[in-house]
Design a protein around this motif. Structure first.
Motif, short mmCIF file in Angstrom:
data_model
loop_
_atom_site.label_atom_id
_atom_site.label_comp_id
_atom_site.label_asym_id
_atom_site.label_seq_id
_atom_site.Cartn_x
_atom_site.Cartn_y
_atom_site.Cartn_z
N UNK A 120 1.36 -1.00 -0.14
CA UNK A 120 0.43 0.18 0.15
C UNK A 120 0.78 1.19 -0.14
N UNK A 121 0.47 2.12 -0.64
CA UNK A 121 1.38 3.74 -0.66
C UNK A 121 0.12 4.57 0.83
N UNK A 122 0.41 4.80 1.40
CA UNK A 122 -0.50 6.13 2.37
C UNK A 122 -0.81 6.94 2.08
N UNK A 123 -1.88 7.76 2.33
CA UNK A 123 -1.87 9.13 1.78
C UNK A 123 -1.06 10.11 2.11
N UNK A 124 0.39 9.69 3.02
CA UNK A 124 2.04 10.45 3.25
C UNK A 124 2.93 10.10 2.12
N UNK A 125 2.32 9.17 1.45
CA UNK A 125 3.01 8.65 0.18
C UNK A 125 3.82 7.31 0.78
N UNK A 126 3.73 6.79 1.94
CA UNK A 126 4.23 5.76 2.17
C UNK A 126 4.79 4.55 2.08
N UNK A 127 5.46 4.14 1.46
CA UNK A 127 5.24 2.83 0.61
C UNK A 127 5.38 1.52 1.65
#
Length: 316
Positions: A120-127
């Motif tokens: 997943x890539x969250x809303x903060x752009x973290x993979x």
């Protein structure tokens, strides 16, 4: 007077009847105990439906040919999703991209194995990694040629704490479908089992109705739901109910499904777009003409039900 041989036969028949009765009762007790054990798995107090959706798909019992590898890439983006994480401090779906590569291999004409690497890539752009999954898919052979087809998928998953309160889970996905030249209707009445002290057994069905437009093109509707724990469903507002409009087509050797879904309840992701890209590698030992089948296809071409050598088969 009853002949001696008749008396012997009667005693033998009664013995067989008693033995059969004992076996039936024993089998019923085992089956009942199994059902009770599954339904009595320790449960958590769920506040909403599952937010982890690395694979949004209705299975249609199509599998890879024997000795063939296939690969799919699933991508799902929640433009308007859940802002409160399912697990305290964990992942929330809003403005997040979820997906997984899926690799599958044909063992027999009725058996396919596969494995996934969800992310997943969250809303903060973290993979983020979400563990892994392996599956065994058992189906009626040549499902694409049948007007009635069926199968069942068993999928074992390992999830990381930010995605789930249980590390280990099992998906049991029956597959039941009917089709003709113009339409197909498929139901996957899925049961999700979470193991451990925080686990529960959920009902999360998926349904597909699609129209065959010819030339490897389909349009349709897909319904996905998560009712929560079997025997103690979530309140309606906390359940997930989504309806997707989907289109299936082919670009060269790649099978494509695109879809957009709307959630009807507060417990649903409100708006999600999805894409599935699939490719079937050539079957070893076959030339191009012999291995023209494509088990990655989302829908089944109309003539494949009647052609002994179809040029396109549906996705697993």
């Amino acid at each position: 007077m009853i002949p001696p041989h008749a008396t012997t036969w009667l005693h033998s028949a009664r013995h067989m009847e008693d033995d059969l009765r004992v076996r039936v009762h024993a089998g019923a007790r085992v089956f009942g105990a199994l059902c009770v054990a599954i339904l009595a798995l320790p449960s958590r107090t769920a506040s909403a439906a599952d937010q982890v959706h690395d694979e949004i798909q209705v299975y249609n019992a199509e599998i890879a040919e024997v000795g063939q590898w296939t690969v799919e890439q699933h991508l799902n983006y929640a433009a308007v999703g859940q802002t409160q994480p399912e697990v305290p401090g964990g992942f929330s779906s809003n403005h997040s991209l979820q997906g997984t590569p899926e690799f599958a291999y044909g063992i027999a004409d009725w058996w396919e194995v596969g494995f996934y690497i969800p992310f997943a890539v969250n809303s903060s752009g973290q993979l983020l990694s979400d563990g892994g999954k392996v599956r065994n898919l058992f189906v009626v052979p040549d499902a694409a040629k049948r007007s009635f087809f069926y199968g069942v998928n068993f999928e074992l998953s390992y999830e990381l704490p930010r995605f789930s309160s249980t590390q280990w889970g099992l998906e049991i996905r029956p597959i039941i479908g009917v089709r003709n030249k113009e339409w197909e209707f498929i139901v996957n009445p899925i049961v999700d089992i979470g193991f451990g002290s925080a686990g529960e057994t959920d009902f999360a069905p998926a349904v597909r109705l699609a129209r065959n437009l010819g030339n490897d093109r389909f349009i349709g509707l897909e319904y996905y739901a998560d009712y929560g724990k079997i025997g103690d469903f979530l309140p309606l507002q906390q359940q997930s109910h989504q309806l997707f409009a989907v289109a299936d087509f082919k670009v060269a050797a790649v099978d494509v499904e695109l879809g957009a879904g709307y959630g009807f309840t507060p417990g649903s992701d409100r708006f999600v777009v999805k894409a599935i890209l699939g490719y079937a590698f050539p079957v070893p030992g076959k030339n191009n003409g012999e291995s023209a089948t494509s088990p990655m296809k989302m829908g089944t071409s109309a003539h494949s039900m009647f052609n002994p050598l179809p040029d396109a088969l549906a996705i697993k």
